[in-house]
Design an enzyme around this catalytic site. Structure first.
Site: not given
Ligand code: NAP
Length: 248
Positions: A143, A157
């Site tokens: 991130s 985080y």
């Molecule tokens: P999200 O919409 O909250 O989705 C999270 C996903 O991860 C869901 O499929 C969830 O499964 C799964 N998950 C969470 N904890 C887990 C665990 N312990 N074991 C297995 N699966 C788990 O998140 P996102 O925004 O798509 O983020 C995806 C990645 O990008 C993350 O690593 C996040 O830190 C990174 N990121 C996101 C952003 C942003 O602005 N969105 C920015 C920078 C980095 P369930 O559906 O079963 O709960």
């Protein structure tokens, strides 16, 4: 034979967008999730309906034993692995550090850091030419918080994602002659559910003003970067931390 991609945390958000794009590019998919079986199975159905191949497997990546079971399920199903996308990640409610206890630190580092390490270890055992594998690619979701620090929101985080950056650089060098490229994508503020779990569903709109491009990003824009890093077009790219953040 289809190449096989395992995406952790692919039931929603960036992981799900990556799964859709990967399926369209011909990958067979292992869609990992933690709790939301409904969303994961619906995505599998959608991919199969379009002629693709996918399975959904539940596992909490923070749990070493569940990760071993995830890979043990994948092995007989596909007989190969080509790409691991360490996407599963989470954050907790926005807070200053003096409000963050040890239990939260364990959860945040468990899912974001230990989870990526557990999955990378299993993948390396299968992909590395040192272990008889054909090589492959690992893409970690870091991130831009690792660079910005996320003050007053989630320094824990941000620090966990900085660990992912160091892991990416180190593993890229450790595996460079074993056929495995290791890279990270560092998204900026992307429209997914993750901001609601931080207690601010409208965060993308608030932060958009500080993004040079003046907007938040879409999950598909991160998926495009992940698929490029996975592809042969990125054959000389390893150890890269690719910011996809609208200039932020
Ligand atoms: P999200 O919409 O909250 O989705 C999270 C996903 O991860 C869901 O499929 C969830 O499964 C799964 N998950 C969470 N904890 C887990 C665990 N312990 N074991 C297995 N699966 C788990 O998140 P996102 O925004 O798509 O983020 C995806 C990645 O990008 C993350 O690593 C996040 O830190 C990174 N990121 C996101 C952003 C942003 O602005 N969105 C920015 C920078 C980095 P369930 O559906 O079963 O709960």
């Amino acid at each position: 034979m289809h190449k096989v991609m395992l995406i952790t945390g692919a039931s929603r958000g960036i992981g799900a967008a990556t799964a859709r794009l990967a399926a369209a590019r011909g990958y067979a998919l292992c869609i990992n999730y933690r709790q939301r079986r409904d969303a994961a199975e619906q995505l599998v159905e959608e991919i199969e309906h379009q002629g693709g191949r996918a399975i959904a497997v539940a596992a909490d990546v923070a749990d070493e034993r569940q990760v071993a079971e995830l890979f043990a399920t994948l092995d007989p199903e596909f007989g190969r692995l080509d790409v691991l996308v360490n996407n599963a990640g989470m954050l907790e409610r926005q807070a200053r550090l003096e409000e963050v206890d040890g239990a939260r630190l364990l959860r945040v580092f468990g899912a974001n850091v230990f989870g990526s390490f557990h999955c990378a270890r299993e993948a390396i055992r299968r992909l590395s030419t040192r272990h008889g594998g054909r090589g492959g690619s690992i893409i970690n979701l870091s991130s831009i918080a690792a660079r910005l620090g996320a003050p007053n929101e989630y320094v824990d985080y941000a620090a966990a994602k900085a660990a992912i950056d160091a892991m990416t650089v180190g593993l890229a060098k450790e595996l460079a002659t074993e056929g495995i490229r290791v890279n990270a994508v560092r998204p900026g503020v992307i429209r997914t559910d993750i901001h609601a779990s931080g207690g601010e569903p409208g965060r993308v709109e608030r932060v958009a003003a500080s993004v040079p491009m003046g907007r938040g990003g879409e999950a598909e824009e991160i998926a495009n970067a992940i698929l490029w890093l996975a592809s042969d077009e990125a054959s000389y790219t390893t150890g890269a931390l690719l910011d996809v953040s609208g200039g932020r």
